[in-house]
Design a protein around this motif. Structure first.
Motif, PDB file in Angstrom:
ATOM      1  N   LYS A   1      -3.701  10.799   3.151  1.00 12.81           N
ATOM      2  CA  LYS A   1      -5.601  10.379   3.269  1.00 12.81           C
ATOM      3  C   LYS A   1      -5.670   9.046   2.704  1.00 12.81           C
ATOM      4  O   LYS A   1      -6.381   8.982   3.070  1.00 12.81           O
ATOM      5  CB  LYS A   1      -5.283  11.601   2.488  1.00 12.81           C
ATOM      6  CG  LYS A   1      -5.057  13.536   2.856  1.00 12.81           C
ATOM      7  CD  LYS A   1      -6.003  14.098   2.674  1.00 12.81           C
ATOM      8  CE  LYS A   1      -4.868  15.475   3.393  1.00 12.81           C
ATOM      9  NZ  LYS A   1      -4.365  15.844   4.082  1.00 12.81           N
ATOM     10  N   ARG A   2      -4.736   8.635   2.103  1.00 16.44           N
ATOM     11  CA  ARG A   2      -5.201   7.162   1.395  1.00 16.44           C
ATOM     12  C   ARG A   2      -4.005   6.404   1.342  1.00 16.44           C
ATOM     13  O   ARG A   2      -3.071   6.747   1.109  1.00 16.44           O
ATOM     14  CB  ARG A   2      -6.087   7.482   0.103  1.00 16.44           C
ATOM     15  CG  ARG A   2      -5.391   8.015  -1.260  1.00 16.44           C
ATOM     16  CD  ARG A   2      -6.135   7.891  -2.459  1.00 16.44           C
ATOM     17  NE  ARG A   2      -5.793   8.830  -3.925  1.00 16.44           N
ATOM     18  CZ  ARG A   2      -5.555   7.727  -4.480  1.00 16.44           C
ATOM     19  NH1 ARG A   2      -5.853   6.878  -4.590  1.00 16.44           N
ATOM     20  NH2 ARG A   2      -5.371   8.275  -5.724  1.00 16.44           N
ATOM     21  N   TRP A   3      -4.666   5.147   1.373  1.00 17.34           N
ATOM     22  CA  TRP A   3      -3.604   4.047   0.662  1.00 17.34           C
ATOM     23  C   TRP A   3      -3.455   3.215  -0.683  1.00 17.34           C
ATOM     24  O   TRP A   3      -4.823   2.680  -0.518  1.00 17.34           O
ATOM     25  CB  TRP A   3      -2.531   3.220   1.549  1.00 17.34           C
ATOM     26  CG  TRP A   3      -2.339   4.019   3.501  1.00 17.34           C
ATOM     27  CD1 TRP A   3      -3.586   4.827   4.164  1.00 17.34           C
ATOM     28  CD2 TRP A   3      -1.706   3.901   3.084  1.00 17.34           C
ATOM     29  NE1 TRP A   3      -2.622   5.049   5.075  1.00 17.34           N
ATOM     30  CE2 TRP A   3      -1.469   4.733   4.711  1.00 17.34           C
ATOM     31  CE3 TRP A   3      -0.426   3.379   2.566  1.00 17.34           C
ATOM     32  CZ2 TRP A   3       0.158   4.876   5.728  1.00 17.34           C
ATOM     33  CZ3 TRP A   3       0.960   3.593   3.836  1.00 17.34           C
ATOM     34  CH2 TRP A   3       0.808   4.585   4.851  1.00 17.34           C
ATOM     35  N   MET A   4      -3.120   3.653  -1.335  1.00 17.58           N
ATOM     36  CA  MET A   4      -2.879   3.231  -2.535  1.00 17.58           C
ATOM     37  C   MET A   4      -2.620   1.773  -3.069  1.00 17.58           C
ATOM     38  O   MET A   4      -1.375   1.771  -3.218  1.00 17.58           O
ATOM     39  CB  MET A   4      -2.330   3.992  -3.885  1.00 17.58           C
ATOM     40  CG  MET A   4      -3.180   3.126  -5.276  1.00 17.58           C
ATOM     41  SD  MET A   4      -1.979   4.270  -6.803  1.00 17.58           S
ATOM     42  CE  MET A   4      -3.664   4.681  -6.357  1.00 17.58           C
TER      43      MET A   4
ATOM     44  N   HIS B   1       0.879  -1.244   0.026  1.00 15.53           N
ATOM     45  CA  HIS B   1      -0.166  -0.382  -0.236  1.00 15.53           C
ATOM     46  C   HIS B   1       0.713   1.267  -0.186  1.00 15.53           C
ATOM     47  O   HIS B   1       2.177   1.518   0.741  1.00 15.53           O
ATOM     48  CB  HIS B   1      -1.000   0.184   1.298  1.00 15.53           C
ATOM     49  CG  HIS B   1      -2.310  -0.849   1.188  1.00 15.53           C
ATOM     50  ND1 HIS B   1      -2.725  -1.225   1.849  1.00 15.53           N
ATOM     51  CD2 HIS B   1      -2.549  -1.168   0.642  1.00 15.53           C
ATOM     52  CE1 HIS B   1      -4.091  -1.745   1.574  1.00 15.53           C
ATOM     53  NE2 HIS B   1      -3.256  -2.170   0.619  1.00 15.53           N
TER      54      HIS B   1
END
Length: 188
Positions: free
Chosen positions: A154-157, A145
């Protein structure tokens, strides 16, 4: 193509791979984390990361500065296009350093995580290691991630290179996962 006659000396003098016993998942994660940290400090890996991102399109950067998703996608595509997914030797669990995966041009899921993780960390991306059990007897797969943006994500890809027909952002569907653990990649 591989020229057998030209490379006879390498074949005639086999070199044994160094093995390290890693039993528990925590031991495997610690070794993978260590190899990522080692790789991100390797000048060759840093040069590679720069070469991937520093492409020019006329008088502009092909990837605009601070276009985090495009940077991650460029690294994803480079690894996918230059390092072939290949299983470990039969009945061995092998962990390759980032540089070895580049030299060999092959890597399984943990080796791809080490290579991509080292490249991503060399240019500032925070990472998490995701291990999943898909019902094949223990944790059988690992992927990354990547934190976006790289500072205070703000997000985990999801970053899984082994599903060769799937794009960046794909991960093993939840219905196929019997167990899942997430580990933060820690710096030194």
């Amino acid at each position: 193509t591989y020229d057998l006659d030209k490379n006879k000396e390498q074949i005639a003098m086999p070199q044994r791979m160094r093995t390290v016993k890693v039993g528990k998942i925590e031991d495997r994660i610690a070794l993978i984390n260590y190899y990522i940290q080692e790789g991100k400090q390797d000048a060759q890996i840093r040069r590679l990361a720069s070469a991937i991102l520093n492409q020019r399109c006329g008088d502009q950067w092909c990837i605009p500065e601070k276009d985090w998703k495009s940077e991650v996608e460029a690294i994803f595509n480079w690894v996918r296009n230059n390092v072939r997914y290949t299983l470990d030797p039969n009945e061995l669990e092998l962990f390759q350093r980032a540089r070895r995966s580049i030299e060999n041009g092959t890597a399984d899921c943990d080796d791809q995580v080490i290579l991509a993780g080292a490249i991503l960390q060399a240019v500032g991306y925070p990472l998490r290691l995701v291990v999943v059990d898909t019902g094949r007897g223990g944790y059988s797969h690992i992927y990354l991630h990547v934190g976006l943006p790289p500072v205070n994500p703000k997000r985990w890809m999801p970053f899984d290179l082994t599903a060769t027909t799937e794009p960046l952002g794909w991960e093993v569907p939840g219905y196929q996962v019997t167990k899942k653990r997430i580990f933060q990649v820690e710096g030194e």
